[in-house]
Design an enzyme around this catalytic site. Structure first.
Site, mmCIF file in Angstrom:
data_model
loop_
_atom_site.group_PDB
_atom_site.id
_atom_site.type_symbol
_atom_site.label_atom_id
_atom_site.label_comp_id
_atom_site.label_asym_id
_atom_site.label_seq_id
_atom_site.Cartn_x
_atom_site.Cartn_y
_atom_site.Cartn_z
ATOM 1 N N TYR A 50 97.583 177.153 2.725
ATOM 2 C CA TYR A 50 97.777 175.727 2.488
ATOM 3 C C TYR A 50 99.130 175.280 3.025
ATOM 4 O O TYR A 50 100.174 175.478 2.394
ATOM 5 C CB TYR A 50 97.680 175.406 0.999
ATOM 6 C CG TYR A 50 96.365 175.803 0.351
ATOM 7 C CD1 TYR A 50 95.211 175.971 1.101
ATOM 8 C CD2 TYR A 50 96.289 176.017 -1.022
ATOM 9 C CE1 TYR A 50 94.011 176.341 0.509
ATOM 10 C CE2 TYR A 50 95.092 176.373 -1.615
ATOM 11 C CZ TYR A 50 93.962 176.535 -0.853
ATOM 12 O OH TYR A 50 92.772 176.907 -1.446
ATOM 13 N N HIS A 130 90.750 185.534 -0.066
ATOM 14 C CA HIS A 130 90.522 184.173 0.413
ATOM 15 C C HIS A 130 89.658 184.146 1.679
ATOM 16 O O HIS A 130 90.076 184.637 2.722
ATOM 17 C CB HIS A 130 91.882 183.516 0.698
ATOM 18 C CG HIS A 130 91.840 182.029 0.806
ATOM 19 N ND1 HIS A 130 92.915 181.289 1.254
ATOM 20 C CD2 HIS A 130 90.867 181.133 0.512
ATOM 21 C CE1 HIS A 130 92.600 180.014 1.231
ATOM 22 N NE2 HIS A 130 91.366 179.891 0.785
#
Length: 294
Positions: A50, A130
């Site tokens: 992110y 992830h």
């Protein structure tokens, strides 16, 4: 199996703090975090991906102002932030760094160390593998055992997998000992792929599920959807209007109707978004509306 980490009904997702979709200032990010804390949010999720580290830095800076025992923090492994131009994942950040996929044991350990450094916090409570879609063998054979070792050593309290697809999450549940899952864009008004197998499996094994990406890049984030939104979105909006329920309220509360779903993650680009999302979660939704849209 009940998660060793207490999961509240709602958490703050860190994507927007990494300039997802559009950039925000450091001051705006701090205001989002301050508003979330003041509103009672105590679960915060971020990732190296992110903003290529930006979200972790911003989130850590804000959380360091609060006692560590009073909140739950999760981050992820599988992508390393490296200097130089390259893949920036579409985040609005400078082109001086890029993402490298790495699900090796060494990559996982480096990722955790670098995340803690960016956060400036001594430990995280939850680590997720992830988006291992194209890296299944390595994620299963190296990343998961590395996280399981960190869990057994007490370095982290819980481990899980976060993905945008259900079939591989089902495989992880069947072949590993996960504490929880993060299912993005799978338990929503528009996309319900987790309902056939994943959610029943998690319910049967008592594995809590965190639902994320509930607004479909804004399509369900406003009472009046964009004119060019799919017909299904306009049908949902019309049904909500008939029952005096804002569309975002239905979108945010829909996943929580399934007993396997413990938490919804919602991001925010501005403090007002935090407040609006919490109000939407508390808005009464009559059973008649669920009969029409669920």
């Amino acid at each position: 199996m009940t998660s060793p980490v207490p999961l509240p009904r709602v958490g703050l997702g860190g994507g927007p703090l990494g300039n997802y979709l559009h950039p925000i200032s450091d001051a705006a990010a701090q205001s989002v975090m301050d508003t979330a804390w003041e509103s009672g949010i105590r679960y915060y999720d971020t990732a190296p991906f992110y903003g290529l580290g930006l979200s972790e830095r911003r989130m850590g800076r804000a959380l360091r102002e609060h006692p560590r025992s009073e909140y739950v923090l999760s981050t992820k492994v599988g992508r390393l932030v490296r200097p130089g131009p390259g893949d920036n994942g579409g985040f609005a950040v400078p082109a001086d760094r890029h993402i490298e996929w790495d699900f090796t044991r060494d990559g996982v350990m480096r990722s955790v160390e670098e995340s803690l450094d960016r956060l400036g916090i001594g430990h995280v409570d939850i680590l997720f593998i992830h988006d291992p879609d194209r890296h299944w063998p390595q994620a299963l054979d190296e990343a998961y055992p590395a996280l399981a070792d960190l869990r057994s050593q007490g370095v982290v309290r819980a481990v899980g997998v976060g993905m945008n697809q259900s079939p591989m999450l089902v495989d992880f549940v069947k072949q590993t000992d996960l504490d929880l899952l993060l299912a993005a864009n799978q338990i929503t008004l528009l996309r319900r792929t987790a309902f056939d197998e994943l959610l029943p499996l998690c319910q049967d094994r008592d594995i809590p599920v965190i639902a994320a990406s509930l607004f479909h890049r804004g399509l369900l984030a406003a009472t009046e959807p964009p004119a060019d939104a799919p017909a299904e979105v306009h049908a949902f909006a019309a049904a909500c209007d008939r029952h005096d329920v804002p569309l975002p309220a239905a979108a945010l509360q829909f996943p929580l109707r399934h007993p396997a779903v413990r938490t919804v993650l919602v991001g925010a680009h501005a403090p007002a978004h935090v407040t609006a999302n919490l109000q939407a979660l508390d808005h009464p939704v009559p059973a008649a509306l669920w009969d029409q849209v669920a």
